[in-house]
Design an enzyme around this catalytic site. Structure first.
Site, PDB file in Angstrom:
ATOM      1  N   LYS A   1       0.804  -1.227   0.000  1.00 38.04           N
ATOM      2  CA  LYS A   1       0.000   0.000   0.000  1.00 38.04           C
ATOM      3  C   LYS A   1       0.841   1.283   0.000  1.00 38.04           C
ATOM      4  O   LYS A   1       0.444   2.282  -0.581  1.00 38.04           O
ATOM      5  CB  LYS A   1      -0.948   0.009   1.203  1.00 38.04           C
ATOM      6  CG  LYS A   1      -2.047  -1.037   1.107  1.00 38.04           C
ATOM      7  CD  LYS A   1      -3.152  -0.680   2.045  1.00 38.04           C
ATOM      8  CE  LYS A   1      -3.673  -1.831   2.814  1.00 38.04           C
ATOM      9  NZ  LYS A   1      -4.688  -1.432   3.785  1.00 38.04           N
TER      10      LYS A   1
ATOM     11  N   ASP B   1     -10.414   3.519   2.469  1.00 36.12           N
ATOM     12  CA  ASP B   1     -10.756   3.225   3.871  1.00 36.12           C
ATOM     13  C   ASP B   1     -11.476   4.415   4.507  1.00 36.12           C
ATOM     14  O   ASP B   1     -12.307   4.240   5.397  1.00 36.12           O
ATOM     15  CB  ASP B   1      -9.499   2.888   4.682  1.00 36.12           C
ATOM     16  CG  ASP B   1      -9.049   1.455   4.448  1.00 36.12           C
ATOM     17  OD1 ASP B   1      -9.849   0.648   3.939  1.00 36.12           O
ATOM     18  OD2 ASP B   1      -7.885   1.146   4.770  1.00 36.12           O
TER      19      ASP B   1
HETATM   20  P1  NDP Z   1      -1.417  -1.230  12.239  1.00 36.44           P
HETATM   21  O1  NDP Z   1      -0.476  -2.344  12.415  1.00 36.44           O
HETATM   22  O2  NDP Z   1      -1.043  -0.109  11.318  1.00 36.44           O
HETATM   23  O3  NDP Z   1      -1.726  -0.576  13.688  1.00 36.44           O
HETATM   24  C1  NDP Z   1      -2.020  -1.388  14.787  1.00 36.44           C
HETATM   25  C2  NDP Z   1      -2.430  -0.529  15.979  1.00 36.44           C
HETATM   26  O4  NDP Z   1      -2.801  -1.420  17.049  1.00 36.44           O
HETATM   27  C3  NDP Z   1      -1.324   0.365  16.512  1.00 36.44           C
HETATM   28  O5  NDP Z   1      -1.884   1.547  17.032  1.00 36.44           O
HETATM   29  C4  NDP Z   1      -0.732  -0.492  17.644  1.00 36.44           C
HETATM   30  O6  NDP Z   1      -0.117   0.278  18.667  1.00 36.44           O
HETATM   31  C5  NDP Z   1      -1.983  -1.136  18.184  1.00 36.44           C
HETATM   32  N1  NDP Z   1      -1.669  -2.400  18.889  1.00 36.44           N
HETATM   33  C6  NDP Z   1      -1.251  -3.555  18.338  1.00 36.44           C
HETATM   34  N2  NDP Z   1      -1.056  -4.496  19.302  1.00 36.44           N
HETATM   35  C7  NDP Z   1      -1.343  -3.892  20.480  1.00 36.44           C
HETATM   36  C8  NDP Z   1      -1.313  -4.338  21.825  1.00 36.44           C
HETATM   37  N3  NDP Z   1      -0.958  -5.580  22.147  1.00 36.44           N
HETATM   38  N4  NDP Z   1      -1.674  -3.456  22.788  1.00 36.44           N
HETATM   39  C9  NDP Z   1      -2.055  -2.189  22.463  1.00 36.44           C
HETATM   40  N5  NDP Z   1      -2.077  -1.714  21.209  1.00 36.44           N
HETATM   41  C10 NDP Z   1      -1.732  -2.553  20.216  1.00 36.44           C
HETATM   42  O7  NDP Z   1      -2.799  -1.901  11.803  1.00 36.44           O
HETATM   43  P2  NDP Z   1      -4.017  -1.243  11.015  1.00 36.44           P
HETATM   44  O8  NDP Z   1      -4.285   0.104  11.535  1.00 36.44           O
HETATM   45  O9  NDP Z   1      -3.804  -1.404   9.556  1.00 36.44           O
HETATM   46  O10 NDP Z   1      -5.211  -2.257  11.391  1.00 36.44           O
HETATM   47  C11 NDP Z   1      -5.718  -2.328  12.728  1.00 36.44           C
HETATM   48  C12 NDP Z   1      -6.988  -3.182  12.758  1.00 36.44           C
HETATM   49  O11 NDP Z   1      -7.982  -2.623  11.899  1.00 36.44           O
HETATM   50  C13 NDP Z   1      -6.774  -4.610  12.251  1.00 36.44           C
HETATM   51  O12 NDP Z   1      -7.550  -5.472  13.053  1.00 36.44           O
HETATM   52  C14 NDP Z   1      -7.307  -4.583  10.838  1.00 36.44           C
HETATM   53  O13 NDP Z   1      -7.796  -5.854  10.415  1.00 36.44           O
HETATM   54  C15 NDP Z   1      -8.471  -3.611  11.001  1.00 36.44           C
HETATM   55  N6  NDP Z   1      -8.814  -2.946   9.747  1.00 36.44           N
HETATM   56  C16 NDP Z   1     -10.090  -3.102   9.297  1.00 36.44           C
HETATM   57  C17 NDP Z   1     -10.495  -2.480   8.144  1.00 36.44           C
HETATM   58  C18 NDP Z   1     -11.903  -2.644   7.689  1.00 36.44           C
HETATM   59  O14 NDP Z   1     -12.208  -2.361   6.528  1.00 36.44           O
HETATM   60  N7  NDP Z   1     -12.796  -3.057   8.564  1.00 36.44           N
HETATM   61  C19 NDP Z   1      -9.578  -1.647   7.331  1.00 36.44           C
HETATM   62  C20 NDP Z   1      -8.244  -1.551   7.909  1.00 36.44           C
HETATM   63  C21 NDP Z   1      -7.889  -2.191   9.076  1.00 36.44           C
HETATM   64  P3  NDP Z   1       1.437   0.731  18.599  1.00 36.44           P
HETATM   65  O15 NDP Z   1       1.480   2.004  17.814  1.00 36.44           O
HETATM   66  O16 NDP Z   1       1.793   0.897  20.019  1.00 36.44           O
HETATM   67  O17 NDP Z   1       2.187  -0.404  17.940  1.00 36.44           O
END
Ligand code: NDP
Length: 282
Positions: free
Chosen positions: A72, A107
């Site tokens: 992406k 999105d």
């Molecule tokens: P990213 O990897 O870019 O971001 C993940 C986020 O989750 C970060 O803020 C990260 O925090 C946080 N995180 C991960 N693990 C933990 C933990 N153990 N404790 C606390 N915070 C945590 O992922 P995306 O933003 O791309 O996607 C996130 C979710 O959204 C996924 O489940 C994805 O499937 C869903 N999604 C759904 C879409 C839809 O169309 N419905 C579209 C896009 C995404 P940190 O910054 O601290 O690492």
């Protein structure tokens, strides 16, 4: 007499791996529903081959494409991307316009259109929102909320520096905060959005207590596997209006279909049931 026939068109989803993608299911449903001569395929393309592949999209027989992990960000760099894609920092939908390879990020509209459909009027009194997470999807959510006129977004993330970076990118209506501030932040909130991967199958649960939310608050969860997350279940138990991740996934597909095939498709309950069944199978 010659009978005019609509030209066959095809689009694809490009990823690595790509077999998990539900996009073919969604677009093929619409192709069939609207009687369009076309196809939508999966293309597994390695990162080192991505630039060459999209540079010759037409030669591969495609009028456009969706782009998923891990391409992406590269798609943003290699195309004429619009403001949305640039603000989000990633492109997920490509199309050819007179030989130019254009790109956007759907999105943003997927998130907003899903709220419009699931909780009509959600933005009429939208003063305070809380967004959990500061990753890629949080950027799309912030863009959409700010564009719709939200007063202020408390952006709460495990890694504070990532939330701070989004304030720099999106401006002063975004106020970063720490997890410890969640209970207090939820008291005043009109809209709560989970954009973290917490609550997703295989990930730790999202452990927040939403009993402090007021009765008119709306809850959105981007996670769609499982379909009903603990957050959505808790919202339903309290009688709160909610928007789920599957709805966003379906709505974000609308723009690509309309760009490639010339029909703005409807997100129907039949389509939703089809994708739900597929999610349940895998
Ligand atoms: P990213 O990897 O870019 O971001 C993940 C986020 O989750 C970060 O803020 C990260 O925090 C946080 N995180 C991960 N693990 C933990 C933990 N153990 N404790 C606390 N915070 C945590 O992922 P995306 O933003 O791309 O996607 C996130 C979710 O959204 C996924 O489940 C994805 O499937 C869903 N999604 C759904 C879409 C839809 O169309 N419905 C579209 C896009 C995404 P940190 O910054 O601290 O690492």
């Amino acid at each position: 007499m010659t009978v005019a026939r609509e030209a066959f068109r095809a689009a694809c989803v490009i990823g690595f791996p790509v077999k998990h993608s539900r996009s073919p299911l969604i677009h093929r449903y619409w192709l069939q529903k609207y009687g369009i001569a076309g196809d939508y395929r999966r293309e597994e393309v390695r990162p080192e081959d991505f630039a060459t592949f999209i540079a010759s999209l037409a030669a591969h027989g495609y009028v456009g494409a969706n782009v998923t992990l891990p391409h992406k960000e590269a798609a943003l760099r290699l195309t004429e991307a619009d403001d949305r894609a640039r603000a989000v920092g990633a492109a997920n939908t490509l199309w050819l316009d007179d030989g130019r390879l254009c790109a956007t990020n759907t999105d943003v509209e997927g998130f907003i259109a899903n709220l419009d459909a699931s909780a009509p009027g959600w933005d009429t009194r939208l003063r305070h929102a809380v967004v959990l997470g500061a990753g890629g999807s949080a950027r799309a959510v912030l863009y959409g909320l700010l564009e719709r006129g939200v007063g202020e977004v408390r952006l709460i993330n495990r890694t504070r520096a990532n939330a701070d970076a989004l304030r720099l990118a999106f401006g002063e209506r975004v106020r970063p905060a720490d997890w410890a501030e969640v209970p207090e932040a939820l008291r005043e909130v009109d809209l709560l959005v989970n954009t973290t991967s917490l609550g997703m199958a295989g990930q730790p649960p999202l452990e927040i207590d939403i009993r402090v939310l007021n009765r008119s608050a709306i809850v959105a969860d981007l996670v769609y596997a499982p379909l009903q997350t603990n957050l959505l279940r808790a919202a339903a138990e309290r009688g709160l209006r909610a928007a789920d991740g599957l709805g966003m996934l379906l709505h974000q597909a609308v723009r690509g279909f309309s760009l490639w095939f010339g029909v703005t498709p409807e997100v129907t309950s039949e389509l939703r049931a089809l994708v739900e069944a597929d999610l349940a199978r895998r």
